[in-house]
Design an enzyme around this catalytic site. Structure first.
Site, PDB file in Angstrom:
ATOM      1  N   CYS A   1     -14.823  -3.556  -1.010  1.00  0.00           N
ATOM      2  CA  CYS A   1     -13.429  -3.826  -0.662  1.00  0.00           C
ATOM      3  C   CYS A   1     -12.885  -4.913  -1.594  1.00  0.00           C
ATOM      4  O   CYS A   1     -13.607  -5.451  -2.434  1.00  0.00           O
ATOM      5  CB  CYS A   1     -13.324  -4.265   0.791  1.00  0.00           C
ATOM      6  SG  CYS A   1     -14.052  -5.902   1.096  1.00  0.00           S
TER       7      CYS A   1
ATOM      8  N   ARG B   1      -2.424   6.244   9.803  1.00  0.00           N
ATOM      9  CA  ARG B   1      -2.402   5.763   8.423  1.00  0.00           C
ATOM     10  C   ARG B   1      -2.460   6.934   7.436  1.00  0.00           C
ATOM     11  O   ARG B   1      -2.330   8.096   7.812  1.00  0.00           O
ATOM     12  CB  ARG B   1      -3.592   4.822   8.198  1.00  0.00           C
ATOM     13  CG  ARG B   1      -3.664   3.611   9.138  1.00  0.00           C
ATOM     14  CD  ARG B   1      -2.688   2.534   8.741  1.00  0.00           C
ATOM     15  NE  ARG B   1      -2.851   1.308   9.510  1.00  0.00           N
ATOM     16  CZ  ARG B   1      -3.638   0.281   9.170  1.00  0.00           C
ATOM     17  NH1 ARG B   1      -4.405   0.359   8.098  1.00  0.00           N
ATOM     18  NH2 ARG B   1      -3.675  -0.803   9.907  1.00  0.00           N
TER      19      ARG B   1
ATOM     20  N   ARG C   1       0.842  -1.194   0.000  1.00  0.00           N
ATOM     21  CA  ARG C   1       0.000   0.000   0.000  1.00  0.00           C
ATOM     22  C   ARG C   1       0.881   1.249   0.000  1.00  0.00           C
ATOM     23  O   ARG C   1       1.800   1.360   0.810  1.00  0.00           O
ATOM     24  CB  ARG C   1      -0.927  -0.006   1.213  1.00  0.00           C
ATOM     25  CG  ARG C   1      -1.898   1.171   1.268  1.00  0.00           C
ATOM     26  CD  ARG C   1      -2.799   1.062   2.496  1.00  0.00           C
ATOM     27  NE  ARG C   1      -3.642  -0.115   2.442  1.00  0.00           N
ATOM     28  CZ  ARG C   1      -4.057  -0.802   3.517  1.00  0.00           C
ATOM     29  NH1 ARG C   1      -3.667  -0.430   4.728  1.00  0.00           N
ATOM     30  NH2 ARG C   1      -4.839  -1.842   3.387  1.00  0.00           N
TER      31      ARG C   1
ATOM     32  N   CYS D   1     -13.773  -2.125   5.618  1.00  0.00           N
ATOM     33  CA  CYS D   1     -12.875  -1.307   4.805  1.00  0.00           C
ATOM     34  C   CYS D   1     -13.623  -0.405   3.822  1.00  0.00           C
ATOM     35  O   CYS D   1     -13.132   0.667   3.478  1.00  0.00           O
ATOM     36  CB  CYS D   1     -11.891  -2.192   4.045  1.00  0.00           C
ATOM     37  SG  CYS D   1     -10.663  -2.968   5.123  1.00  0.00           S
TER      38      CYS D   1
ATOM     39  N   LYS E   1      -6.871   6.428  12.132  1.00  0.00           N
ATOM     40  CA  LYS E   1      -7.252   6.955  10.819  1.00  0.00           C
ATOM     41  C   LYS E   1      -7.760   8.391  10.938  1.00  0.00           C
ATOM     42  O   LYS E   1      -8.592   8.689  11.795  1.00  0.00           O
ATOM     43  CB  LYS E   1      -8.325   6.071  10.177  1.00  0.00           C
ATOM     44  CG  LYS E   1      -7.841   4.647   9.891  1.00  0.00           C
ATOM     45  CD  LYS E   1      -8.926   3.807   9.238  1.00  0.00           C
ATOM     46  CE  LYS E   1      -8.411   2.414   8.904  1.00  0.00           C
ATOM     47  NZ  LYS E   1      -9.462   1.582   8.249  1.00  0.00           N
TER      48      LYS E   1
ATOM     49  N   CYS F   1     -15.876  -9.098   4.793  1.00  0.00           N
ATOM     50  CA  CYS F   1     -15.819  -9.449   6.208  1.00  0.00           C
ATOM     51  C   CYS F   1     -16.350  -8.265   7.002  1.00  0.00           C
ATOM     52  O   CYS F   1     -16.622  -7.207   6.434  1.00  0.00           O
ATOM     53  CB  CYS F   1     -14.383  -9.811   6.617  1.00  0.00           C
ATOM     54  SG  CYS F   1     -13.318  -8.378   6.893  1.00  0.00           S
TER      55      CYS F   1
ATOM     56  N   CYS G   1      -7.354 -11.127  -0.063  1.00  0.00           N
ATOM     57  CA  CYS G   1      -7.457 -10.752   1.341  1.00  0.00           C
ATOM     58  C   CYS G   1      -7.628 -11.983   2.228  1.00  0.00           C
ATOM     59  O   CYS G   1      -8.560 -12.776   2.038  1.00  0.00           O
ATOM     60  CB  CYS G   1      -8.620  -9.787   1.563  1.00  0.00           C
ATOM     61  SG  CYS G   1      -8.788  -9.276   3.294  1.00  0.00           S
TER      62      CYS G   1
ATOM     63  N   LYS H   1      -4.443   0.716  14.808  1.00  0.00           N
ATOM     64  CA  LYS H   1      -4.351   1.700  13.729  1.00  0.00           C
ATOM     65  C   LYS H   1      -5.140   2.964  14.084  1.00  0.00           C
ATOM     66  O   LYS H   1      -6.072   2.934  14.900  1.00  0.00           O
ATOM     67  CB  LYS H   1      -4.896   1.099  12.435  1.00  0.00           C
ATOM     68  CG  LYS H   1      -6.341   0.611  12.518  1.00  0.00           C
ATOM     69  CD  LYS H   1      -6.709  -0.154  11.256  1.00  0.00           C
ATOM     70  CE  LYS H   1      -8.082  -0.791  11.380  1.00  0.00           C
ATOM     71  NZ  LYS H   1      -8.411  -1.630  10.213  1.00  0.00           N
TER      72      LYS H   1
END
Length: 541
Positions: free
Chosen positions: A404, A118, A49, A453, A185, A449, A410, A183
């Site tokens: 996603c 991120r 990424r 995302c 964001k 899932c 994934c 994380k």
């Protein structure tokens, strides 16, 4: 691990480090069972990424990303839901070369993943040109301020050597020796557009303007987050709270202190309970505001009024205040590739060769060819037409759908998403056409899932993978990204989804067209809600 040619994978401890460097180890799940039968190891590869603050890249950087995808990855380029580039299918022998080529383009992958701040998102505002420059410059400066200072990234991937006597342990002035609990964001929204879904992130800035359109400052939001776990009621999506207003000069320090409160008080024992939203819910939003304020040398102000109109992209041509033109292309689920009927990857490469402006990645996985001079517009239009990038005759539902990646790469995916959502939306298009809703911007999102995302829990209609071919269906998110949806039914297959939603959409259309009601209609757990002038109608059957 990188030098070990006997396997295509890195050891599990190594993957804990590479995550902080923007790299996830994956395998081709389409091939997993067959390779297992043959006694082979999984078809390992890596997702890389690229951090792109504000989603703004130069034509030279676009050409570099295009080339890198062909030379070191699977030949496609993914535009993510958080305005970053992703490469898929990078095999281990190409991994170091991939990272080096990205850095050569003056982009990098450091902190694109991991328990750090991120990629910072920013509204790709095309109308208010000066305002976009201000907020995008802020997003870039904040990203640099919160970037980890580790030298390990350059030593491993760029072959920088340790200076004699240099300490082996990095000094991280913000993150400390253990970084963040999870994380973090950050996004920057510019009303009236909430395309970044500001309430779905840990920290958000809502740009507030003066009467002359200049930037007055930001309302600050905290505690949003989409991730959850099926069957675990202690995990849940949460919308952010607006806690204060700060001036542009105060914004970076305010963001730093919000992140440091999470660093100091976030849960480090349970990763499923380690995001900022849980820290706030465990201790209260008032406690959090007080703690942030105690670390600041200035007084935060009360939030200022603003209004969001939608969270969608604006496709086609628009002109900014500076008289420069911008064209927003529809890129299906952000996957830039060539097909016989739509050679988009080639077309964007050809545009980048002659374009002198910018490429702006949108928060909905599409692409804006930005800052085009009037004298260059016809030439760009010719290339858009030649390579089918001007094709916008999709339904409003398709234009406002987002998925996603999920299968085949994934490792968390329970069901299809990117490869499946367009065909599912297509199942409703004949009905939408028939009842006069072809162009209605209904927000539809799908994830493989429950980690969220594609920000499904703020969509009007969402499908969240539960098992292969089965989805939990959520309904009733706000069209402005300001309201969470609710679980409607669990584990529905495609025929069940179509059977449930088709009559619901027809009822929605009937209520909308009967002349009694108007405005922002949403479908919520089988009940149509509508706003009528002067009076709210809730639970309208």
């Amino acid at each position: 691990g990188l030098l070990d040619e006997s396997t295509g994978q890195l050891a599990e401890p190594d993957t804990k480090l590479t995550k902080f460097h923007g790299i996830y180890q994956q395998d081709d799940r389409d091939l997993r069972e067959e390779r297992k039968k043959q006694g082979l190891e999984k078809a390992f590869s890596f997702m890389v990424r690229v951090r792109v603050p504000g989603g703004v890249a130069t034509p030279a950087q676009w050409l570099a990303m295009d080339s890198i995808s062909d030379v070191t990855a699977n030949g496609t380029l993914k535009l993510t839901t958080r305005q970053a580039f992703q490469f898929h299918g990078v095999v281990k022998r190409n991994l170091k070369k991939n990272i080096q080529l990205i850095n050569k383009s003056l982009l990098d992958t450091l902190a694109a993943c991991g328990d750090v701040n991120r990629n910072i998102m920013c509204n790709p505002n095309r109308h208010q040109s000066d305002l976009h420059k201000q907020v995008n410059d802020f997003a870039t400066k904040l990203s640099a301020h919160l970037l980890p200072k580790t030298s390990a990234y350059r030593e491993i991937w760029l072959d920088e050597k340790l200076v004699k006597g240099e300490a082996v342990v990095d000094h991280e002035p913000l993150y400390g020796p253990t970084y963040l609990p999870r994380k973090f964001k950050i996004v920057v929204a510019v009303p009236p557009n909430n395309d970044v879904d500001v309430f779905a992130h840990d920290l958000g800035y809502i740009a507030i303007t003066n009467n002359d359109g200049t930037l007055a400052g930001f309302n600050v939001t905290v505690g949003g987050g989409m991730g959850m776990t099926h069957g675990n009621k202690k995990t849940y999506p949460r919308l952010a709270d607006i806690i204060a207003f700060c001036t542009p000069e105060q914004a970076i320090e305010t963001g730093e202190k919000v992140m440091l409160v999470q660093r100091d008080f976030g849960d480090r024992m349970n990763r499923k309970h380690a995001r900022l939203k849980y820290t706030i819910d465990d201790r209260s939003i008032e406690w959090f505001k007080t703690e942030v304020q105690s670390r600041l040398p200035f007084q935060l102000e009360e939030p200022r009024p603003f209004k969001f109109a939608d969270n969608a992209d604006r496709y086609g041509w628009t002109q900014g205040q500076d008289k420069l033109w911008h064209y927003c292309c529809y890129i299906e689920n952000g996957r830039v590739k060539d097909s016989p009927s739509e050679p988009h990857k080639t077309g964007l490469r050809e545009i980048a060769k002659i374009h002198h402006g910018e490429f702006r990645l949108t928060p909905n996985q599409h692409l804006i060819v930005a800052n085009i001079k009037e004298s260059e517009k016809a030439r760009i239009q010719g290339l858009l037409e030649k390579y089918k990038l001007d094709k916008l005759n999709y339904t409003g539902a398709m234009l406002n759908s987002m998925a996603c990646v999920a299968f085949p790469t994934c490792g968390l995916a329970m069901a299809e998403s990117e490869r499946y959502l367009p065909s599912l939306v297509n199942k409703f298009e004949a009905t939408l056409e028939e009842i006069g809703l072809r162009d209605d911007a209904i927000t539809i999102r799908m994830t493989g899932c429950p980690n969220g995302c594609a920000r499904p829990y703020v969509a009007e209609i969402a499908f969240v993978g539960k098992a292969f071919g089965a989805y939990n269906v959520y309904l009733g998110g706000g069209h402005h990204g300001e309201r969470l949806n609710k679980l409607y039914k669990e584990s529905l297959t495609e025929p069940e989804i179509v059977a449930e939603l088709t009559p619901m959409i027809r009822r929605y259309a009937a209520e909308r067209h009967d002349g009694e009601f108007f405005g922002d209609f949403v479908i919520r757990v089988g009940i149509i809600k509508a706003t009528r002038a002067g009076k709210d109608f809730h639970d309208l059957s």
